[in-house]
Enzyme design. Structure first.
Site, mmCIF file in Angstrom:
data_model
loop_
_atom_site.group_PDB
_atom_site.id
_atom_site.type_symbol
_atom_site.label_atom_id
_atom_site.label_comp_id
_atom_site.label_asym_id
_atom_site.label_seq_id
_atom_site.Cartn_x
_atom_site.Cartn_y
_atom_site.Cartn_z
ATOM 1 C CB CYS A 98 -0.990 0.051 1.149
ATOM 2 S SG CYS A 98 -1.933 -1.447 1.356
ATOM 3 C CG ASN B 90 7.790 10.115 2.498
ATOM 4 O OD1 ASN B 90 8.124 10.683 1.553
ATOM 5 N ND2 ASN B 90 7.059 10.619 3.033
ATOM 6 C CG ASP C 290 -2.089 3.608 -3.446
ATOM 7 O OD1 ASP C 290 -1.679 3.710 -2.084
ATOM 8 O OD2 ASP C 290 -3.033 4.325 -3.631
ATOM 9 N NE ARG D 127 -3.075 7.311 -2.033
ATOM 10 C CZ ARG D 127 -2.530 7.536 -0.690
ATOM 11 N NH1 ARG D 127 -2.863 8.854 0.038
ATOM 12 N NH2 ARG D 127 -1.904 6.617 -0.106
ATOM 13 C CB CYS E 260 -0.218 6.107 11.278
ATOM 14 S SG CYS E 260 -1.487 6.343 10.033
#
Length: 432
Positions: free
Chosen positions: A203, A208, A227, A232, A326
């Site tokens: 994903c 980064n 993705d 994106r 996250c």
């Protein structure tokens, strides 16, 4: 532009109660009945609190027409509440996450284009004072002004005071540095693929972690990045090219639809999986956003995460996988890892990753402490979770000793993880 828009909307939300008072006091919506209330808030925020109106056309003219009345209403509101600064109008509960102001600015040196020493020298020429390698979290916490340190855990990460802005800096615009939170650097660092390996970033956007993987691989090998969002991926492609990444293939595809049996992925031995999650660990989230997360939504996310993790483990040549989110929620972290490990029996094991890292997984199941957690208060980062899984049994790679310190950040090509690489000099592109 996306970053700037997100920042504008976030700040508008923070000031929303104040803006409502200003709109009511200035009777703006009554005077401009065709103006949508949410757009009115954004215009007023930019006019009075932001960097000035960036829009054009009739909306800009409309806002300017009411500027004097809005400024008078703002002054009256400050007098009423006995404050002198705009920020003082915010109630404590409306502020962003309490950790937002203490998380430093982390700068990852892109070793595909330069080296740590050259970047340090560049910043010193720009008037920054280099304080050496940090010895404790307290040294990071105490940073201020134009001082910076080398991180105590990650070897190619420089640490600056919170809110330091490098978006217009030459090193950033040229791809020599990547602005990436420390916790977000952990997944690629712990996956630690050997140069020449085939790796999947399941994903991948915004990229980064993909560029970090490429730096660890030294652009030797192959990265398959997936993705589902076309825009994106386009942005990610631009970023990877700017960072000097080669040997990658981007695919607009749901990772769950990728066939593990496809010969194309027959040599994939490493997978980085950072799936969609609640984002509850992001320090710039507002309390109202977290409160709006329903139990049903959390369970749906956890169900998807279990499914995609199990799918990733089904790639036949896979040796090591890093699962990260996250999120702060156990349901998306320890519970997902535990459920999938039980599903796969003895095929995979949980690795005790980065023993020197201070925050460990919640005691949700045996060996959950092998996982890593991060938070603004404990590690001065965004909230994060990382688990490292390795294949067991016949055909598995030898058990690795994952990083315990930052002294030997990358392994030499063909070298077993945990062994010290031979010192070789490699010419880097010097930043002048």
């Amino acid at each position: 532009h996306v970053r700037q828009l997100y920042a504008l909307v976030s700040e508008t939300l923070r000031y929303s109660p104040v803006l409502e008072k200003l709109l009511a006091g200035a009777a703006l919506l009554q005077a401009e009945k065709k103006l949508p209330p949410q757009l009115a808030k954004v215009l007023v925020y930019d006019l009075l609190f932001g960097k000035g109106l960036k829009c054009g056309g009739r909306w800009k003219a409309l806002a300017r027409r009411h500027r004097a009345r809005l400024e008078a209403e703002l002054a009256r509101l400050k007098v009423q509440q006995k404050v002198s600064r705009n920020e003082d109008l915010l109630a404590p509960v409306q502020a962003a996450s309490p950790g937002a102001s203490q998380v430093p600015r982390y700068v990852r040196v892109n070793t595909l284009k330069t080296c740590v020493d050259d970047v340090i020298d560049f910043f010193k020429r720009q008037g920054y004072s280099y304080l050496g390698k940090a010895a404790s979290m307290e040294e990071l916490r105490a940073l201020s002004g134009k001082k910076f340190l080398l991180d105590l855990h990650l070897p190619e990460l420089l640490v600056f005071p919170p809110q330091t802005d490098f978006h217009d800096n030459l090193l950033y615009t040229s791809g020599h540095i990547i602005l990436q939170d420390k916790a977000s650097c952990l997944p690629a660092f712990l996956l630690d693929p050997a140069a020449g390996s085939h790796v999947i970033d399941a994903c991948a956007a915004p990229g980064n972690k993909t560029s970090h993987l490429a730096a660890i691989l030294k652009n030797k090998g192959q990265i398959f990045a997936f993705d589902v969002d076309t825009k994106r991926l386009a942005t990610m492609n631009t970023m990877l090219m700017r960072a000097g990444v080669t040997g990658f293939q981007l695919a607009q595809q749901d990772f769950l639809t990728v066939d593990p049996g496809d010969p194309k992925y027959g040599k994939v031995t490493y997978i980085l999986l950072d799936p969609s999650c609640s984002g509850s660990g992001m320090v710039n989230r507002l309390p109202t956003e977290e409160a709006a997360l329903s139990t049903e939504r959390l369970q749906a996310l956890a169900g998807f995460q279990r499914k995609v993790l199990s799918h990733a483990l089904s790639f036949p040549a896979l040796q090591r996988l890093v699962y990260s989110t996250c999120s702060l929620h156990r349901e998306e972290n320890e519970d997902v890892v535990h459920a999938v490990l039980q599903e796969w029996g003895s095929a995979f094991r949980l690795v005790n990753a980065f023993p020197s890292w201070p925050c460990r997984g919640l005691a949700a199941f045996p060996r959950a402490e092998c996982c890593l957690r991060a938070s603004p208060t404990d590690t001065l980062t965004h909230g994060f979770f990382v688990a490292v899984l390795e294949r067991c049994g016949e055909g598995a790679a030898a058990p690795s000793s994952l990083p315990a310190a930052a002294e030997n950040p990358q392994h030499g090509e063909g070298m077993a993880p945990g062994t010290a690489p031979r010192k070789t000099k490699k010419k880097k592109q010097r930043v002048k």
